[in-house]
Design an enzyme around this catalytic site. Structure first.
Site, PDB file in Angstrom:
ATOM      1  CD  GLU A  62      31.375  47.822  55.557  1.00  9.97           C
ATOM      2  OE1 GLU A  62      32.121  47.678  56.476  1.00  9.97           O
ATOM      3  OE2 GLU A  62      30.791  49.699  55.414  1.00  9.97           O
TER       4      GLU A  62
ATOM      5  CD  GLN B 141      27.166  55.909  54.869  1.00 12.51           C
ATOM      6  OE1 GLN B 141      26.877  55.843  53.262  1.00 12.51           O
ATOM      7  NE2 GLN B 141      27.644  55.243  54.775  1.00 12.51           N
TER       8      GLN B 141
ATOM      9  NE  ARG C  35      26.429  45.639  51.743  1.00  4.68           N
ATOM     10  CZ  ARG C  35      25.421  45.701  51.681  1.00  4.68           C
ATOM     11  NH1 ARG C  35      24.426  45.425  50.773  1.00  4.68           N
ATOM     12  NH2 ARG C  35      24.777  44.621  52.733  1.00  4.68           N
ATOM     13  CB  CYS C  36      34.389  46.966  51.641  1.00  8.80           C
ATOM     14  SG  CYS C  36      35.616  48.583  51.103  1.00  8.80           S
TER      15      CYS C  36
END
Lengths: 789, 290, 158
Positions: A743, A223, A373-374
Site C-alpha cells: 500500500e 480478505q 489500499r491503505c
C-alpha cells in the site's frame, strides 16, 4: 540489493521468482466466486432503495413471485423472525441486513429475489413494488452535527445526535503552547474525498447449507475468512449455526484493496436463504451495486495547522477532522482505533508536539470508512502532513526538498518515539529523498521550471516523503471485535522433503503462493517450487485475521519464518541423529546441516524429513511440522520518497504527469519483481483519487457517478510509465527484516501529484488544490488568476 | 445487469429488415454495433420488444470513393474507419474522430451509422459530419432518401429517421485540394464522452485565406451544434491565431451545454472556444500540407 | 419469447445451443459452456474483463448477444494454449509479472493478441492504446506493457 543467500533452484528471499499462481490465471483457470457452480444452485438478486432516507410503507412481491423462475422474495420482516435483520459491523456498530421499516441510503438492500437463474432473478427485482415515504436526509457531514439535523440512528436507544465518536490523541496543552511560541503557523483545510476500491471483480458469495449435516459452506469474496467465520458464528449462533459447522472459503479473489474485508448484507441474506430453502444460493453484485452500496473509503474533512521556527524547523502539528461514515460505522479498523492509524500524521518529521482529533458522524450514505489500499486512514494522514509541509515551504519560501531534509527524523534517532505515541522501527528518509532527486534530476527540473515560467508555461515538481505504519498488529493494542491481530502459519514437511504451508491470510493478487513459499525456502532450503501454499479455507488453514493493511508479510510472513525455524530446530536434531554427532556440532546453510570443520559430512533438509518419518530417534515424536501464531512486537514503518513532474494545459486545465519517480523502502525484500509490481499498482491507485476518482452525492443523497461511466478508473492511457527504485532499511524487529509494501505507493502518491500541481501554480499565489484535481478545477484557478488560454 | 426480454430478428436483406421495423413500429430497435443499445437495455434504461439485427445483411460495410464522394456504409465499424488509408488520405478529420470514440474494443463493434442514428449529442461523429457537410442515406419502406446532415439531428436522441428507416450510407463530399480538417476532443479518460469537442474542416484559397469553414461541436447542446457565425466569420480571413481565437469565441457563443459530471456550463463553453481554436489550427496545418 | 438455435465455433470446437434472444455471449460462454476464464467486471462496457475474440477481433462479450455469435468463431482465453504449449502472450504475462489478481488477465491477453496479429512491433504507446479498453486495478499497466512487448519479440523470432 543484497545478493540472495539461496541458489535460484531454492529461490529464497531476494529472487525474482516467477509466480507460482500464474499458470492457472494465464489459462483462464482461476476459480473466482462467480465461477463456482453447485448442483441445484439458485441465484439471488437484490432490490435496492432509490431514496437516501425513506420510510418503507409496503413491499408488494406478488408480481415478482409470478415471474417465471422466481421462487421467493426475502425481506426484512422475514429475517426479523430469526432476529437476523441487523448485524454488527467490525467497529461494533450495527447495520441492517434488510430493513423492516426504513432505508438509510440510496442503493440500500430492500429485499432479495431468489430464482432459478440470474435472468429470472433480475426480472423479479424489477417486478417488486415498494412504496416509500421519503424522509429528510442528512448528506452534508458538517450539517450532521447541527442541532437541527434529524437524528438518524433512532434505533439506538437514547441517541440524540449524529455523532459516532470523538477521538483524540496527543498532548493538547503542550501543542497549543508550541503554536503560541511559533514563529510561523500555516493552516489548511483539505478534503480527502470519498472513493471506492472498485476491484475489477465485484463482491459475491455462494452459500451452501447442507440440511443433512448441518454444515454451512460459504464461498465468499473475503480478505479475512477466519474472522468472517467467527462473526457468522456470533451473529447466527442463536439459529443453530455453530462455528465448527461453518466453513468459509475464499476462492481466488479478483482484487480486494480493503473492499472485501467487511461483511456485506448480501452475504448474510444469501446464507439465510440457503438455510431456509436448503439449496446453494449464488449472489454476485453488479458493478453499480458495488460502487453504490459497498463500503467506501476516506471522506475525511481535515483542518490542519503546522507550527515552525523561521529556519523551517517544524515544532507542532494540530489537526481537527470530521469523518463521514455514512449511516453506520462500518470501517474495518482495529477496535481501539476509531480513526485507524491516522495518528501517523506527524509523518517522516521530527515534530515534538502534536494533537489530533477526529469526530465520526452519521449521514444518509452507505456505511463505511474502510481502507482503499491503505493501512487504516494512513493515506488521509500522509496527504495531510505532506500537503501542509508544502504549504509551510511556500510560506517560508523554502525549497520543499530542503524543508523535508531539515525536518526528517535522522537515521540515528531510530527507534523513534513520535509525539503521537508510535515507535518507528527504522528509517533513512534523507537517503530515499536524495535518491529520488538524483534519479529525476531535481535541480535541473527546477531550472527548467524557471525558464518555462518565464515563457508562461506551467510545470510543477511535487515531492512526497511518506512514512507508513503497517503490519497490525501487536496484541496489546490491536484486535478486531476482540480477536487479537496475530497471524499464523502451519507447515508440514512431507517424507520426501516437500512441504505444504498454510496461512491465516488471503491473497487477492499479492502473490502469496510465491512469496510465502520463498520465505519457507529461505528458512529451510526446500526449493520454493516444492512448497505448496494454501490460504482461504477455514477448515484447513490456521486462524488468522486476513490480508489487508499491508499486514501479510509483517504478520503471517513472520509466522511462516517462525514455523520454519521450529522445523529447522527439529531437523537439526534429526541431522545430528543421522550424523551421530551433537546438534551443537552442526552448522546450517540453506538446505543442509554439516558438521563443523567437516563440510562433506552433511545431511540435507530432505534427508532430515525422510528420517522424521522413517528413522527418528527414540524419544522424539515422528513427523516434521510446526505451527506459529505470530504476535508482532511492533508495527513496521515502510517509507519512501516520490517525485512527480506535471505539465498543465493552460487551455483545458488538464494535468499531465510527465514523470514520476518512486523510491520505496520496505525493508528486506522477498521477491523484487513482485515488490515492483505492488508499487506500480499502488502508484496507479494513488494517482486515481488524485486526478480522477470521486464519489459524490447531491443534496438529496443521490449518488453521482455510480458506474464506470463516471467513476473514472484509469486506463493504460492515463497512467504514466512509473519509474521505481529502492533503498533497503530492514525492520529490526521482524524475523527477516521485511516491512510490507502493498500500500505504500497508494499512500505516498496522491500528495506528490497534488504538490506538483500546486507547485506549477505556486507563482500565482496558489497554496492548495483539492483532490481529485480535475481539469475544471485547475481551469477555474487559471481563469481566476488570469492565465487561462 | 440483465436486459428485459425481447425478440431478436436477424434479417438477411435490407427489405426484410425494413419490413420487420415497419411491422413492429415503436417496439422495435435497430441493432447495429449494439455498443450503445445493449448497455441501455442491460441497465433497463431503455426497452425494446424487438431487436432487428442488421448485422447479417450483406453490403452495409464499406468505405469507397465514387464521383468525388466518400461513401461509407452505415454499418461500417469505427475500427475500419480508423484503419482506412482512404479515410486518412481524404478526410483525416474522420480518422481523428473514429480513434477517440469510446475505446478500441468498443470500436471493433460500434458503427458509424449507429453513432449518428442514436441522436446522442455526446457522440463524436455528428459534429464531424456537420463540419464535412455530409449527407445521410436512409432506407425505408418507400426506398432510399437522402437527408442533408443539417436536417438530421432533430433533438435529444431524436433524428430525422422515420419509423421503419435504417441509416444505410453516409456521403461525404471529398474535400477539395488545400483542405484540412481536425477533430479535437477533451475527455476525462479514455472511454468517456467528450467534456467538449470541436470539429473543423476548412478549405483555403490560392491566397491562403479561408474559402470555406465547417465548424461543429460535440456535447454542446441537446443536438450537435453547427457554429454558423464562426464559419461565416472565417471566410475570406487569413488563418492566424487571431482569426482562430475569434472563431473560437463565436463558436462558444453558439453552444448551450448542460452541466454534468464533466463540468459546469461556463467551463464547457470555454472548452468549446479553446478546442475550436485548436481544431482550426490543426485543420489549417493539414490544409497547408504541414 | 423466442429462442434461437445457434451454432458457433468456440476455441476451434463446434458448439450448438438453444438460446433466448437476450442471452449475453458472456453468459453463454461462462454458464452454458463453462468457460469461466472470461470474466465480468462492469455493466457499462467499460472494463473489458469479458473480452473475447469474435472472428479474431477483440470485443466485449457482455455487450454482444449470444445469438449474434451464430455461425462465427469465438476465441476465449482457454483457446490460447495450443497442444500443451502456451501462447507467447501467456508466456509474456507470466515472465514479466503482467498479472496480479488475474481477473483482467484473460481480456488483457486477448487484446494484446489481437494487437500483435496486426502489428508485429508495436511501440509502448500503441500497446497502451490497444489495451485502453481493458481496466486493470492491480498492475499499474507497466508490466502488462512489458508482457506484450515480450510476446511480440517471441512471435517475431518464430
Amino acid at each position: 540489493m543484497a545478493t540472495p543467500r539461496t541458489s535460484p533452484e531454492i529461490s529464497g528471499m531476494g529472487h525474482s521468482m516467477k509466480r507460482k499462481e500464474d499458470p492457472r490465471f494465464i489459462r483462464g483457470r482461476g476459480n473466482y466466486v462467480d465461477d463456482i457452480q453447485l448442483p441445484g444452485m439458485l441465484h439471488m438478486d437484490i432490490v435496492r432503495s432509490p431514496f437516501a432516507h425513506a420510510k418503507i410503507k409496503s413491499i408488494d412481491t406478488s408480481k415478482a413471485l409470478k415471474v417465471p423462475g422466481v421462487l421467493a422474495v426475502i425481506d426484512g420482516p422475514t429475517l426479523a423472525k430469526y432476529n437476523l435483520h441487523w448485524m454488527p459491523t467490525l467497529m461494533s456498530d450495527t447495520q441492517m441486513v434488510l430493513p423492516t421499516d426504513r432505508v438509510m441510503y440510496q442503493a440500500q438492500e430492500v429485499c432479495a429475489v431468489i430464482a432459478t437463474d440470474r435472468y429470472a432473478a433480475a426480472d423479479g427485482v424489477e417486478a417488486v413494488e415498494v412504496d416509500y415515504e421519503p424522509l429528510e436526509p442528512v448528506i452534508d457531514a458538517h450539517k450532521a452535527l447541527l442541532p437541527s439535523a434529524p437524528v438518524l440512528r433512532t434505533d439506538k436507544k437514547g441517541k440524540t445526535d449524529n455523532r459516532i465518536f470523538h477521538w483524540e490523541v496527543g498532548d493538547k496543552s503542550a501543542t497549543d503552547k508550541a503554536f503560541k511560541d511559533a514563529d510561523v503557523v500555516v493552516a489548511q483545510d483539505m478534503y480527502i474525498p470519498r472513493i471506492h476500491v472498485a476491484s475489477i471483480e465485484t463482491c459475491g458469495c455462494v452459500a451452501d447449507f447442507d440440511r443433512v449435516t448441518g454444515k454451512l459452506t460459504v464461498y465468499m469474496t473475503t480478505q479475512a475468512p477466519h474472522a468472517i467465520r467467527t462473526v457468522f458464528a456470533l451473529v447466527a449462533g442463536h439459529v443453530g449455526l455453530s462455528e465448527e459447522k461453518i466453513r468459509i472459503v475464499s476462492p481466488d479473489i479478483g482484487g480486494g484493496f480493503g473492499g472485501k474485508v467487511p461483511v456485506y448484507p448480501g452475504y448474510v441474506i444469501a446464507t439465510a436463504a440457503s438455510v431456509v430453502i436448503g439449496k446453494p444460493i449464488k449472489w454476485v453484485e453488479d458493478r453499480m451495486e458495488n460502487l453504490q452500496a459497498d463500503s467506501f473509503a476516506r471522506d475525511y474533512h481535515i483542518h490542519a495547522e503546522l507550527a515552525a521556527r523561521k529556519d523551517g524547523t517544524m515544532t507542532a502539528l494540530r489537526i481537527k477532522t470530521l469523518a463521514d461514515h455514512g449511516y453506520a460505522d462500518a470501517a474495518a479498523n482495529p477496535s481501539k482505533f476509531p480513526a485507524g492509524l491516522f495518528s501517523i500524521c506527524t509523518g517522516s518529521y521530527d515534530v515534538k508536539h502534536a494533537f489530533a482529533e477526529v469526530d465520526g458522524v452519521y449521514t444518509n450514505k452507505p456505511p463505511g470508512g474502510i481502507a482503499y489500499r491503505c493501512s487504516f486512514r494512513v493515506t488521509e494522514a500522509v496527504h495531510c502532513i505532506e500537503r501542509i509541509t508544502d504549504v509551510l515551504a511556500s510560506e517560508l519560501k523554502m525549497d520543499p526538498a530542503a524543508l523535508r531534509m531539515k525536518n526528517f527524523i535522522q537515521p540515528d534517532k531510530f527507534p523513534y518515539k513520535s509525539a503521537l505515541g508510535w515507535e518507528y522501527d527504522s528509517g533513512n528518509y534523507g537517503a530515499a529523498l536524495r535518491k529520488a532527486m538524483d534519479i529525476i534530476g531535481y535541480e535541473d527540473l527546477r531550472k527548467e521550471q524557471a525558464e518555462k515560467r518565464a515563457r508562461g508555461e506551467l510545470m510543477g515538481i511535487g515531492i512526497s516523503s511518506f512514512t507508513e505504519i503497517v503490519g497490525a498488529g501487536p496484541s496489546k493494542h490491536f484486535d478486531i471485535l476482540g480477536i487479537k491481530m496475530f497471524d499464523s502459519c502451519e507447515i508440514r514437511v512431507h517424507p520426501t522433503g516437500k512441504a505444504i504451508a498454510r496461512f491465516g491470510t488471503k491473497s487477492q493478487g499479492q502473490g502469496h503462493e510465491t512469496t510465502y513459499a520463498q520465505i519457507v525456502a529461505e528458512e529451510l532450503g526446500i526449493p520454493a517450487s516444492q512448497v505448496q501454499v494454501e490460504e482461504g479455507d477455514t477448515d484447513t488453514a490456521p486462524y488468522g485475521l486476513g490480508t489487508y493493511a499491508s499486514r501479510s508479510t509483517p504478520t503471517a510472513g513472520a509466522a511462516g519464518a517462525m514455523a520454519a525455524r521450529k522445523i529447522r530446530e527439529k531437523a537439526k536434531k534429526l541431522a545430528a541423529h543421522l550424523l551421530e554427532c551433537s546438534p551443537d556440532d552442526l552448522v546450517w546453510e540453506p538446505g543442509k546441516f554439516s558438521v563443523k570443520g567437516a563440510p562433506d559430512r552433511f545431511k540435507t533438509i530432505q534427508d532430515c524429513a525422510f528420517a522424521a518419518y522413517t528413522n527418528h530417534p527414540q524419544g522424539m515424536e515422528a513427523g516434521l511440522e510446526a505451527v506459529s501464531y505470530y504476535d508482532p512486537p511492533n508495527l513496521t514503518f515502510p517509507f519512501g520518497s516520490y517525485i512527480c513532474v506535471v505539465d498543465i494545459d493552460r487551455g483545458t486545465g488538464m494535468v499531465k504527469i510527465r514523470r514520476f519517480v518512486a523510491v520505496d523502502d520496505c525493508g528486506n525484500i522477498i521477491n523484487p519483481m513482485i515488490v515492483d509490481g505492488q508499487i506500480h499498482g499502488g502508484l496507479t491507485m494513488g494517482m486515481a483519487p488524485a486526478l480522477l476518482e470521486e464519489i459524490q452525492y447531491d443534496e438529496s443523497g443521490n449518488i453521482q457517478g455510480g458506474s464506470f461511466m463516471d467513476y473514472l478508473v484509469p486506463t493504460a492511457m492515463e497512467t504514466p510509465a512509473w519509474e521505481v527504485d529502492k533503498t533497503v532499511t530492514p525492520s529490526p524487529h521482524h524475523p527477516f527484516g521485511a516491512k510490507g509494501v502493498g500500500e505504500s505507493a497508494t499512500v505516498g502518491a496522491p500528495p506528490a501529484i497534488a504538490n506538483a500541481v500546486v507547485d506549477a501554480l505556486a507563482h500565482l499565489g496558489v497554496k492548495h488544490v483539492e483532490i481529485p484535481i480535475t481539469p475544471e478545477k485547475v481551469w477555474r484557478i487559471l481563469r481566476e488568476k488570469g492565465v487561462a488560454e | 445487469m440483465i436486459p428485459s426480454q425481447f425478440d431478436y430478428h436477424a434479417p438477411t436483406t435490407l427489405a426484410e429488415a425494413v419490413a420487420l421495423l415497419s411491422r413492429f413500429g415503436e417496439g422495435a430497435k435497430v441493432l447495429s454495433g449494439g455498443q450503445s443499445l445493449l448497455p441501455l437495455l442491460k441497465l433497463r434504461l431503455g426497452t425494446a420488444e424487438h431487436l432487428v439485427d442488421i448485422g447479417r445483411i450483406p453490403g452495409l460495410e464499406y468505405i469507397k470513393e465514387e464521383g468525388g464522394v466518400l461513401k461509407i456504409g452505415g454499418r461500417t465499424r469505427e475500427s475500419a474507419l480508423e484503419q482506412s488509408e482512404l479515410v486518412k488520405a481524404k478526410a483525416p478529420i474522420l480518422h481523428d474522430t473514429a480513434r477517440v470514440i469510446a475505446d478500441p474494443l468498443v470500436r471493433n463493434l460500434a458503427t458509424v451509422g449507429g453513432n449518428l442514428a442514436h441522436g446522442d449529442p455526446g457522440n463524436d461523429h455528428p459534429a464531424t459530419m456537420l463540419a464535412l457537410d455530409a449527407q445521410v442515406v436512409a432506407t425505408g419502406p418507400s426506398g432510399e432518401r437522402v437527408i442533408p446532415i443539417d436536417q438530421f439531428f432533430v433533438g435529444l436522441f431524436t433524428t430525422a429517421l422515420r419509423p421503419g428507416e435504417i441509416l444505410t450510407e453516409i456521403r461525404i463530399p471529398v474535400p477539395p485540394p488545400h483542405s484540412g480538417g481536425a477533430y479535437v476532443k477533451l475527455e476525462r479518460k479514455v472511454g468517456d464522452y467528450a467534456t467538449a469537442a470541436a470539429a473543423a474542416q476548412v478549405a483555403l484559397g490560392p491566397n491562403g485565406a479561408f474559402v470555406k469553414a465547417g465548424i461543429a461541436l460535440t456535447n454542446a447542446g441537446p443536438t450537435p451544434v453547427r457554429c454558423t457565425k464562426a464559419q461565416q466569420f472565417l471566410v475570406g480571413k487569413r488563418p492566424s491565431d487571431n482569426s482562430f481565437a475569434e472563431a473560437g469565441r463565436l463558436a462558444a457563443e453558439a453552444c448551450s451545454p448542460s452541466a454534468d459530471r464533466r463540468g459546469a456550463v461556463d467551463y464547457k463553453r470555454e472548452m468549446a472556444r479553446v478546442l475550436t481554436g485548436r481544431a482550426l489550427k490543426a485543420a489549417v496545418q493539414r490544409a497547408e500540407g504541414r | 419469447m423466442a429462442t434461437h438455435r445457434i451454432e458457433l465455433s468456440v476455441n476451434g470446437a463446434k458448439q450448438s445451443a438453444e438460446v433466448p434472444s437476450r442471452l449475453l455471449l458472456v453468459h453463454l460462454l461462462r454458464e452454458n459452456l463453462r468457460l469461466t476464464g472470461t470474466h465480468i467486471g462492469c455493466d457499462t462496457t467499460h472494463c473489458g474483463a469479458c473480452t473475447v475474440l469474435l472472428d479474431g477481433t477483440p470485443v466485449k462479450s457482455c455487450t454482444v448477444l449470444a445469438v449474434q455469435a451464430d455461425g462465427r468463431e469465438v476465441t476465449t482465453v482457454e483457446g490460447l494454449e495450443k497442444d500443451g504449449k502456451l501462447h507467447p502472450i501467456q508466456e509474456g504475462f507470466w515472465e514479466k509479472h503482467g498479472l496480479q489478481c488475474g481477473y483482467c488477465t484473460p481480456g488483457m491477453m486477448l487484446s494484446g493478441c489481437a494487437l500483435l496479429a496486426r502489428n508485429k512491433s508495436p511501440s509502448e504507446a500503441e500497446i497502451r492504446e490497444a489495451i485502453s479498453g481493458n481496466l486493470c486495478r492491480c498492475t499499474g499497466y507497466v508490466n502488462i506493457v512489458k508482457a506484450i512487448e515480450y510476446a511480440a519479440e517471441k512471435m517475431r523470432e518464430r
